[in-house]
Write a protein that holds these residues in place. Structure first.
Motif, PDB file in Angstrom:
ATOM      1  N   TYR A  14       6.490   3.258 -15.366  1.00  0.00           N
ATOM      2  CA  TYR A  14       6.415   2.690 -14.007  1.00  0.00           C
ATOM      3  C   TYR A  14       6.773   1.675 -13.055  1.00  0.00           C
ATOM      4  O   TYR A  14       8.068   1.382 -13.624  1.00  0.00           O
ATOM      5  CB  TYR A  14       4.309   1.847 -14.843  1.00  0.00           C
ATOM      6  CG  TYR A  14       4.957   1.005 -15.440  1.00  0.00           C
ATOM      7  CD1 TYR A  14       5.595  -0.135 -14.355  1.00  0.00           C
ATOM      8  CD2 TYR A  14       4.682   0.686 -16.492  1.00  0.00           C
ATOM      9  CE1 TYR A  14       5.612  -1.599 -15.604  1.00  0.00           C
ATOM     10  CE2 TYR A  14       4.906  -0.582 -17.706  1.00  0.00           C
ATOM     11  CZ  TYR A  14       5.926  -1.060 -16.964  1.00  0.00           C
ATOM     12  OH  TYR A  14       5.476  -3.074 -18.019  1.00  0.00           O
ATOM     13  N   GLU A  15       6.313   1.955 -12.220  1.00  0.00           N
ATOM     14  CA  GLU A  15       6.450   0.498 -11.483  1.00  0.00           C
ATOM     15  C   GLU A  15       5.294  -0.358 -11.222  1.00  0.00           C
ATOM     16  O   GLU A  15       4.991   0.058 -11.283  1.00  0.00           O
ATOM     17  CB  GLU A  15       7.661   0.981  -9.801  1.00  0.00           C
ATOM     18  CG  GLU A  15       8.740   1.488  -9.926  1.00  0.00           C
ATOM     19  CD  GLU A  15       8.708   2.278  -8.890  1.00  0.00           C
ATOM     20  OE1 GLU A  15       9.775   2.984  -8.704  1.00  0.00           O
ATOM     21  OE2 GLU A  15       8.186   2.163  -7.986  1.00  0.00           O
ATOM     22  N   LEU A  16       6.155  -2.023 -10.958  1.00  0.00           N
ATOM     23  CA  LEU A  16       4.967  -2.731 -10.774  1.00  0.00           C
ATOM     24  C   LEU A  16       5.855  -3.795  -9.511  1.00  0.00           C
ATOM     25  O   LEU A  16       6.747  -3.741  -9.402  1.00  0.00           O
ATOM     26  CB  LEU A  16       5.285  -3.969 -11.886  1.00  0.00           C
ATOM     27  CG  LEU A  16       4.370  -4.747 -11.799  1.00  0.00           C
ATOM     28  CD1 LEU A  16       2.679  -4.303 -11.089  1.00  0.00           C
ATOM     29  CD2 LEU A  16       4.428  -5.882 -12.779  1.00  0.00           C
ATOM     30  N   SER A  17       4.975  -3.220  -7.980  1.00  0.00           N
ATOM     31  CA  SER A  17       5.148  -3.758  -6.914  1.00  0.00           C
ATOM     32  C   SER A  17       4.343  -4.725  -6.315  1.00  0.00           C
ATOM     33  O   SER A  17       3.570  -5.093  -6.447  1.00  0.00           O
ATOM     34  CB  SER A  17       4.984  -2.491  -5.673  1.00  0.00           C
ATOM     35  OG  SER A  17       6.066  -1.571  -6.202  1.00  0.00           O
ATOM     36  N   ASP A  18       4.620  -6.320  -7.151  1.00  0.00           N
ATOM     37  CA  ASP A  18       3.841  -7.386  -7.009  1.00  0.00           C
ATOM     38  C   ASP A  18       4.902  -8.424  -7.353  1.00  0.00           C
ATOM     39  O   ASP A  18       5.640  -9.210  -8.501  1.00  0.00           O
ATOM     40  CB  ASP A  18       2.389  -7.003  -7.799  1.00  0.00           C
ATOM     41  CG  ASP A  18       1.871  -8.338  -7.844  1.00  0.00           C
ATOM     42  OD1 ASP A  18       2.169  -9.619  -7.312  1.00  0.00           O
ATOM     43  OD2 ASP A  18       1.030  -8.537  -8.341  1.00  0.00           O
ATOM     44  N   LYS A  49      -1.262  -1.527  -7.634  1.00  0.00           N
ATOM     45  CA  LYS A  49       0.375  -2.364  -8.095  1.00  0.00           C
ATOM     46  C   LYS A  49       0.988  -1.751  -8.684  1.00  0.00           C
ATOM     47  O   LYS A  49       2.636  -2.095  -8.532  1.00  0.00           O
ATOM     48  CB  LYS A  49       0.223  -3.588  -7.589  1.00  0.00           C
ATOM     49  CG  LYS A  49      -0.283  -4.970  -7.345  1.00  0.00           C
ATOM     50  CD  LYS A  49       0.628  -5.408  -5.362  1.00  0.00           C
ATOM     51  CE  LYS A  49      -0.636  -6.183  -4.487  1.00  0.00           C
ATOM     52  NZ  LYS A  49       0.541  -6.203  -3.529  1.00  0.00           N
ATOM     53  N   ILE A  50       0.397  -0.375  -9.705  1.00  0.00           N
ATOM     54  CA  ILE A  50       1.234  -0.315 -10.730  1.00  0.00           C
ATOM     55  C   ILE A  50       1.177   1.561 -10.455  1.00  0.00           C
ATOM     56  O   ILE A  50       0.050   1.526  -9.747  1.00  0.00           O
ATOM     57  CB  ILE A  50      -0.035   0.132 -11.877  1.00  0.00           C
ATOM     58  CG1 ILE A  50       0.533  -1.915 -12.156  1.00  0.00           C
ATOM     59  CG2 ILE A  50       1.115   0.499 -12.769  1.00  0.00           C
ATOM     60  CD1 ILE A  50      -0.520  -1.767 -13.783  1.00  0.00           C
ATOM     61  N   LYS A  93      -7.920  -5.258 -10.834  1.00  0.00           N
ATOM     62  CA  LYS A  93      -7.300  -5.898 -11.771  1.00  0.00           C
ATOM     63  C   LYS A  93      -7.206  -5.651 -12.721  1.00  0.00           C
ATOM     64  O   LYS A  93      -7.430  -4.414 -13.418  1.00  0.00           O
ATOM     65  CB  LYS A  93      -7.766  -7.631 -12.487  1.00  0.00           C
ATOM     66  CG  LYS A  93      -8.843  -8.161 -11.656  1.00  0.00           C
ATOM     67  CD  LYS A  93      -7.565  -8.880 -10.456  1.00  0.00           C
ATOM     68  CE  LYS A  93      -7.976  -9.377  -8.596  1.00  0.00           C
ATOM     69  NZ  LYS A  93      -7.073 -10.547  -7.858  1.00  0.00           N
ATOM     70  N   ALA A  94      -6.310  -5.507 -12.955  1.00  0.00           N
ATOM     71  CA  ALA A  94      -4.770  -4.453 -14.079  1.00  0.00           C
ATOM     72  C   ALA A  94      -4.245  -6.285 -15.633  1.00  0.00           C
ATOM     73  O   ALA A  94      -3.933  -6.681 -14.512  1.00  0.00           O
ATOM     74  CB  ALA A  94      -3.965  -3.784 -14.146  1.00  0.00           C
TER      75      ALA A  94
END
Length: 144
Positions: A14-18, A49-50, A93-94
């Protein structure tokens, strides 16, 4: 800043863009104890964002939450690693499992929750005094 991560066997990526996701919580609730034997470290972010870049996580619908609202627990169906959870009590939310990030630099403990549930000897650490000990195979401390 984009952070990448995934499960132990790399079947899920995965990518987290936060850019704001830097502070994490340590959770000692019953669900987290089942997931990891003692506690989890969770980076709070927005679900959107994930982005999954490889594979498809399995989902366990946890209905034993303290809020009484279900929580989706995402995990790898191959190696079993918990990846993140999405509680219905906090829509959008995650809580991403810190251990699944490739680069854990720049992260800070913000809070410990459900401390009364902490297993011994994994009691909550004194505030501001988080000891660090490096052990490795072959060291005297590791052999004990």
């Amino acid at each position: 800043m984009v952070r990448t991560g995934g499960c132990y066997c790399q079947a899920i990526r995965y990518e987290l863009s936060d850019d704001n996701a830097r502070d994490f919580s340590v959770c000692y609730c019953e669900g987290c104890k089942y997931a990891s034997s003692s506690h989890t470290m969770n980076l709070r972010t927005e679900s959107d964002k994930i982005t999954i870049t490889k594979g498809t996580p399995k989902v366990y619908l946890d209905t034993k939450t303290l809020s009484g609202k279900p929580m989706e627990r995402k995990f790898c169906g191959d190696c079993g690693v918990a990846l993140w959870s999405e509680p219905a009590a906090l829509p959008g939310k995650a809580f991403l499992k810190v251990g699944t990030l490739d680069d854990k630099s720049g992260l800070n403990i913000l809070v410990e929750v459900f401390c009364s549930n902490a297993l011994r000897p994994y009691e909550p650490m004194p505030k501001g005094k988080h000891p660090q000990l490096t052990l490795g195979a072959g060291s005297a401390e590791f052999e004990h």
